[in-house]
Structure formats: structure tokens, C-alpha cells
Design a protein around this motif. Structure first.
Motif, PDB file in Angstrom:
ATOM      1  N   ALA A  35       4.082  44.684  62.748  1.00 44.94           N
ATOM      2  CA  ALA A  35       4.872  45.917  62.621  1.00 44.94           C
ATOM      3  C   ALA A  35       4.800  46.736  63.914  1.00 44.94           C
ATOM      4  N   ILE A  36       3.619  46.840  64.469  1.00 43.97           N
ATOM      5  CA  ILE A  36       3.456  47.596  65.723  1.00 43.97           C
ATOM      6  C   ILE A  36       4.278  46.942  66.834  1.00 43.97           C
ATOM      7  N   ASN A  37       4.177  45.621  66.942  1.00 41.45           N
ATOM      8  CA  ASN A  37       4.921  44.932  68.007  1.00 41.45           C
ATOM      9  C   ASN A  37       6.432  44.999  67.804  1.00 41.45           C
ATOM     10  N   ARG A  38       6.856  44.988  66.540  1.00 33.78           N
ATOM     11  CA  ARG A  38       8.280  45.142  66.241  1.00 33.78           C
ATOM     12  C   ARG A  38       8.730  46.533  66.730  1.00 33.78           C
ATOM     13  N   GLY A  39       7.881  47.523  66.507  1.00 30.72           N
ATOM     14  CA  GLY A  39       8.183  48.885  66.959  1.00 30.72           C
ATOM     15  C   GLY A  39       8.240  48.983  68.475  1.00 30.72           C
ATOM     16  N   VAL A  40       7.308  48.349  69.145  1.00 28.86           N
ATOM     17  CA  VAL A  40       7.293  48.367  70.617  1.00 28.86           C
ATOM     18  C   VAL A  40       8.561  47.701  71.155  1.00 28.86           C
ATOM     19  N   SER A  41       8.899  46.553  70.590  1.00 27.03           N
ATOM     20  CA  SER A  41      10.086  45.822  71.036  1.00 27.03           C
ATOM     21  C   SER A  41      11.342  46.678  70.887  1.00 27.03           C
ATOM     22  N   LYS A  42      11.483  47.314  69.736  1.00 25.93           N
ATOM     23  CA  LYS A  42      12.648  48.160  69.465  1.00 25.93           C
ATOM     24  C   LYS A  42      12.650  49.378  70.396  1.00 25.93           C
ATOM     25  N   GLU A  96      -0.186  54.071  49.798  1.00 23.32           N
ATOM     26  CA  GLU A  96       0.492  52.946  50.454  1.00 23.32           C
ATOM     27  C   GLU A  96       1.258  53.416  51.687  1.00 23.32           C
ATOM     28  N   VAL A  97       1.166  52.647  52.756  1.00 23.53           N
ATOM     29  CA  VAL A  97       1.967  52.901  53.952  1.00 23.53           C
ATOM     30  C   VAL A  97       2.771  51.628  54.221  1.00 23.53           C
ATOM     31  N   GLN A  98       4.086  51.816  54.364  1.00 22.83           N
ATOM     32  CA  GLN A  98       4.984  50.671  54.550  1.00 22.83           C
ATOM     33  C   GLN A  98       4.971  50.182  56.003  1.00 22.83           C
ATOM     34  N   ALA A  99       4.901  48.874  56.178  1.00 25.07           N
ATOM     35  CA  ALA A  99       4.928  48.288  57.529  1.00 25.07           C
ATOM     36  C   ALA A  99       6.199  48.696  58.279  1.00 25.07           C
ATOM     37  N   ASP A 100       7.321  48.755  57.582  1.00 29.29           N
ATOM     38  CA  ASP A 100       8.586  49.146  58.231  1.00 29.29           C
ATOM     39  C   ASP A 100       8.523  50.574  58.780  1.00 29.29           C
ATOM     40  N   ASP A 101       7.840  51.453  58.036  1.00 25.78           N
ATOM     41  CA  ASP A 101       7.695  52.842  58.501  1.00 25.78           C
ATOM     42  C   ASP A 101       6.824  52.900  59.751  1.00 25.78           C
ATOM     43  N   ILE A 102       5.814  52.037  59.793  1.00 28.76           N
ATOM     44  CA  ILE A 102       4.941  51.975  60.980  1.00 28.76           C
ATOM     45  C   ILE A 102       5.768  51.523  62.182  1.00 28.76           C
ATOM     46  N   ALA A 103       6.575  50.486  62.000  1.00 28.36           N
ATOM     47  CA  ALA A 103       7.407  49.955  63.101  1.00 28.36           C
ATOM     48  C   ALA A 103       8.365  51.033  63.619  1.00 28.36           C
ATOM     49  N   ALA A 104       9.017  51.735  62.685  1.00 31.20           N
ATOM     50  CA  ALA A 104       9.986  52.760  63.094  1.00 31.20           C
ATOM     51  C   ALA A 104       9.292  53.892  63.858  1.00 31.20           C
ATOM     52  N   LYS A 105       8.109  54.274  63.384  1.00 31.07           N
ATOM     53  CA  LYS A 105       7.394  55.379  64.037  1.00 31.07           C
ATOM     54  C   LYS A 105       6.916  54.962  65.427  1.00 31.07           C
ATOM     55  N   VAL A 106       6.431  53.746  65.570  1.00 29.20           N
ATOM     56  CA  VAL A 106       5.975  53.266  66.888  1.00 29.20           C
ATOM     57  C   VAL A 106       7.148  53.259  67.870  1.00 29.20           C
ATOM     58  N   ALA A 107       8.310  52.798  67.407  1.00 27.39           N
ATOM     59  CA  ALA A 107       9.500  52.758  68.280  1.00 27.39           C
ATOM     60  C   ALA A 107       9.836  54.162  68.789  1.00 27.39           C
ATOM     61  N   GLU A 108       9.790  55.122  67.883  1.00 25.84           N
ATOM     62  CA  GLU A 108      10.101  56.511  68.237  1.00 25.84           C
ATOM     63  C   GLU A 108       9.063  57.061  69.234  1.00 25.84           C
ATOM     64  N   LEU A 109       7.783  56.788  68.967  1.00 26.55           N
ATOM     65  CA  LEU A 109       6.717  57.295  69.842  1.00 26.55           C
ATOM     66  C   LEU A 109       6.815  56.710  71.254  1.00 26.55           C
TER      67      LEU A 109
END
Lengths: 289, 206
Positions: A100-107, A11-24
Motif C-alpha cells: 500500500a505504501i509503495n502504491r502510494g509512492v508510485s501514484k 480497522e485501517v484500510q490499505a487503500d486509504d494508506i496508499a491514498a494518504k501516502v500519495a498526497e503526502l
């Protein structure tokens, strides 16, 4: 609601994806990959034009300042292209992948003081979405249980110089060479040379352009696994640099630091060729969840 | 003195006269001091519309500099974010009208079309390149920033910058000189070789 995890499924959590995208997003726009820096240093050492050399020195200085002072490498922090390789044994839980990806980009863009450059409607009102969403997302299902994200902030200056041409198969290497050289010469200083040149050859029209995009994310200096393609890459790099366009088009012997070609089988009637140019600020950053 | 040439470098401080511009030649490395105005696509559209409606421009551009830039937002405590040039070609349709109003210096990246080059000659003005993609380096030369018009355009609003030592290279001068054409001719067929050492096929650093 809880779901039961099946054996062999990770399992991969959507929240973890968002946080990682924001960092990247933040890292990619401030820290240039080592392979690109090495390519630029080599260009600086081999440049024959004094003005071109000066430009390269300032480009390398910019790389240091961006990292040290946390100022984005370039004010155009791009369209956020996100490439995701999803292992077929991965189950994404806790939300929608694209959301999740877009949430990460926004952040990432808001908290990182990055420029929002996306407009909602392409030909009508063109109102800025204010947080650089939506990202352009490419997903691929791959074997295994890894989840790999690559963020490529792609600037408009170089992206606008992209080209796709479906040629007659008889044109062969000569035709491909002509398309690549013409694209670069006509682009001049607009895509911010020295470039990483991505070339897609084969597939169908839309897949060919995706190959070109993938080609620009290959590390600078790493050649194709196929010896014939690798030789063509070296040949094209020399020809591109013989154009004389040079760093920022002031004239010089380094118009590109790499030509990367990705190929795919194609139809008997076709020879699709796509060129995607990447500026010297060849930004990308990957992570695995 | 608006233009001072010394040790292979040129210092330039606006406002400029025709005589000042006459001293600048394609290929000259210039460092700017003083005021620079920013404007890009949306601001140009509004300025040219204002001129068509016989309304005043938001600032007096006679003798002044316009820089094509849309910076990133400033981090707290900073003047401005990353601030490199955008592609000039997109502004070609709007440029002659501003040159006719007395604009003397334009800074951007990439080449200009023949109509703009002729307008530079006719109006005794110059076009310079700032290094595209060097937004962090250029940011450090900008000492203050004030939004003076079209605030609703965000990154595209017109800003008044005060700079110290902002670097640029003359690309098109008032004599018809074009560095991009001359440079390409001078270095054609002198490539850095394509035998870049192949590095082990490592993944990009995670």
C-alpha cells in the motif's frame, strides 16, 4: 471474505494508506514546513556574509515559488523514507501495508511530476525503477489506535554525507562534538547548507542511525525534552556555525539552523554516534489516519 | 560581448574565449543568457568513453557551459520541472577530459578536488555554484529545453537549455581562487548563536 472486528480494534484500510501516502509525497515536495521556513528566515536575518545573505534570500524565494507555482522545491525529490507509527489496537485490512505504501509512492511521484531516483540493483545494473519505489519504510508499534504516517523525501546530496562512528565511552561529549563538526566541515557545500543536523547517540549501530534520522524530522526550534541534551544541542549549533562554511558553503555564520540530538541507553562498552544531515529543504509531512 | 560587468553583476552569454574567462573571479555573481547544456553522472561516463574511443561528442562543447542537473519532469504546459544543481564532486573523475576539449564553464554545487581545480587553471575555465535546493527558482529562468543526446537516460539525458538570467556564483576561477575555502576562512568563529528560541513542542502541521 469478511472478518469480524473485535471490540477495541480499529480497522485501517490499505487503500486509504496508499491514498494518504500519495498526497503526502506531493505536499512534502512542494510545501516546506513552517518551522523550517522560520529557521531559514532567522538565518537570513542573522547572516553576516553578504553573499551568504543573498543565498538565503534566494532560498526563501524558492520556497515561495515552489508553493505558488507547484514546482518541486528541489529536483532531487529523494528516497521516499516513510515512518509509520501503528497503534497496537489498529488492524490493517484490505491489503499488505508495504504494498500500500509503495502504491502510494508510485501514484504520488507519477501524478505529481516528481523525479524518480531509485535504481533497482545498488551495485550492478542500477536500472531506474521509474516511479521512485520502493520506499524505505520504518514501522513502530505504539500504544493506542492511531495510525500515523510521516513522509520524508530525503535528497542524495545530504544523505551521502551521513556518518556512523562507534566510539570509546571515555570520549564522551568531546568525541561526539568532534564527529559532528568533522562530518559537517568535510561535507562542505555537498549537503546544501544551512542544514538541519540530526545526531543519534547510543543504542546499537543500526538503531543509532535511525535515531539520527528521527532527529531531522523534529521541528526546527524545538529542543530535546532532556535539559542536558538541550544544552548540548545549543552548544553544538554554535560550534557548527563557527565553522564558517555558511549557506551553500560560500562562507558565513549560518551553517545549520538546528542541531537535534536523540539519545538511547547503550552498552557499557559503547558510545555509538550517528550523524544524518538534512539540507535546507528539510522536507517532511505527516498525517494521521 | 560575452561578458558584461555592470552594477556589481555580470551578464554572460556563451560561447566564451580565454579572454572572457579571465574576467571572472571567485565570488562574482553571474547571470547567464543563451545556451546551457546539461549532463550528470551517466552522460559524463558516456562522453568520456566516446573521447577514449576517438568518437565525437554529441555536441560541440568548445567555449560552452555544462550544468550538472537532473530535473523533475515538466508539468503539462511547462518547459521544465524543478532544476537545481547536483553535487559536483561526483563528476570530478570526468571533468579534466572535457575541459581539455574546450569546455569553458561548469555549474554545479559543492567543492571541487585539486585535480579539477588545476585543470580549470590549465585550460582557462571556471566553475560556478548554482544554489542547491533552489530548483523552483532556477526553473523560471529556463525558457526552452530540448533533449539532444542519450535520451534513454531519462532525467540524466543531455539537454540543451535556453536561459535568461540564470544565476550562479563563481566558486573556482582560472587563477586558482576558491570561494569555498576563502569564505570559510573569512567567517570562521563568527557564528550565528545557537540560542534559537525554543518553540512549544507542537506536532508538525498534520
Amino acid at each position: 471474505m469478511t472478518t469480524e472486528t473485535k471490540p477495541g480494534v480499529r480497522e485501517v484500510q490499505a487503500d486509504d494508506i496508499a491514498a494518504k501516502v500519495a498526497e503526502l509525497c506531493q505536499t512534502a515536495t512542494h510545501v516546506l514546513p513552517e518551522d523550517v521556513v522560520a529557521g531559514l528566515k532567522r538565518a537570513e536575518q542573522t547572516e553576516k556574509s553578504p553573499l551568504g545573505k543573498q543565498v538565503l534570500i534566494e532560498i526563501l524565494e524558492n520556497v515561495d515559488i515552489a508553493k505558488r507555482e507547484m514546482i518541486p522545491l528541489c529536483q532531487d525529490t529523494g528516497t521516499t523514507v516513510v515512518m509509520v507509527d501503528i497503534g497496537q489496537d489498529v488492524h490493517i485490512v484490505g491489503g499488505d501495508l508495504h504494498e500500500a505504501i509503495n502504491r502510494g509512492v508510485s501514484k504520488g511521484y507519477t501524478e505529481g511530476y516528481l523525479r524518480a531516483s531509485m535504481v533497482a540493483h545498488p551495485f550492478s545494473s542500477r536500472v531506474n525503477t521509474k516511479d521512485n519505489t520502493p520506499a524505505v519504510v520504518h514501522t513502530e508499534i505504539v500504544p493506542g489506535d492511531e495510525f500515523r504516517i510521516t513522509v520524508v523525501p530525503k535528497g542524495g546530496g545530504c544523505e551521502n554525507m551521513s556518518r556512523l562512528q562507534i566510539m570509546l565511552p571515555s570520549r564522551g561529549k568531546e568525541g561526539i562534538t568532534e564527529v559532528v563538526l568533522r562530518t559537517i566541515e568535510e561535507s562542505g557545500g555537498n549537503p546544501c547548507p544551512p542544514l538541519v543536523v540530526g545526531v543519534g547517540v547510543g543504542g546499537s549501530s543500526e538503531y543509532c542511525m535511525l535515531l539520527a534520522k528521527k532527529a531531522i524530522t523534529r521541528p526546527v526550534g524545538q529542543q530535546s525534552d532532556d535539559p542536558e541534551t538541550a544544552e548540548f544541542e545549543r552548544e553544538l549549533l554554535t560550534k557548527v556555525n563557527a565553522l564558517g562554511v555558511g549557506p551553500q558553503a560560500v562562507g558565513g555564520s549560518n551553517t545549520a539552523i538546528a542541531v537535534n540530538i536523540e539519545t538511547y541507553p547503550t552498552h557499557i562498552t559503547s558510545l555509538p554516534v550517528a550523524v544524518n544531515l538534512q539540507c535546507h529543504s528539510a522536507r517532511s509531512k505527516s498525517a494521521t489516519l | 560581448m560575452p561578458i558584461v560587468k555592470k552594477d556589481g553583476e555580470t551578464r554572460a552569454t556563451p560561447p566564451f574565449t580565454d579572454e572572457d574567462i579571465a574576467q571572472l573571479r571567485a565570488g562574482d555573481h553571474v547571470r547567464f543568457y543563451g545556451t546551457i547544456y546539461t549532463a550528470r553522472d551517466a552522460a559524463h561516463r558516456r562522453m568520456v568513453q566516446a573521447l577514449q574511443e576517438r568518437k565525437p561528442l554529441p555536441m560541440d562543447i568548445r567555449g560552452q557551459i555544462i550544468y550538472y542537473v537532473g530535473p523533475t519532469p515538466a508539468r503539462p504546459g511547462r518547459v521544465i520541472g524543478s532544476a537545481g544543481p547536483t553535487t559536483s564532486m561526483r563528476l570530478d573523475p570526468f571533468t579534466p577530459a572535457l575541459l581539455e576539449q574546450g569546455l569553458k564553464v561548469i555549474i554545479g554545487k559543492g567543492g571541487r578536488g585539486s585535480v579539477v581545480k588545476k585543470a580549470l587553471q590549465d585550460n582557462k575555465a571556471v566553475y560556478l555554484l548554482a544554489i542547491g535546493g533552489a530548483g523552483a527558482l532556477l526553473s523560471g529562468t529556463i525558457k526552452s529545453m530540448d533533449v539532444i543526446a542519450y535520451e534513454d537516460l531519462g532525467t540524466e539525458s543531455i539537454k540543451k537549455l535556453e536561459v535568461e538570467g540564470f544565476p550562479a556564483i563563481v566558486a573556482c576561477d582560472m587563477y586558482g581562487g576558491d570561494l569555498l575555502l576563502a569564505g570559510k576562512e573569512a567567517y570562521r568563529d563568527q557564528p550565528a548563536l545557537g540560542d534559537y528560541v525554543s518553540v512549544p513542542p507542537a506536532e508538525k502541521a498534520g
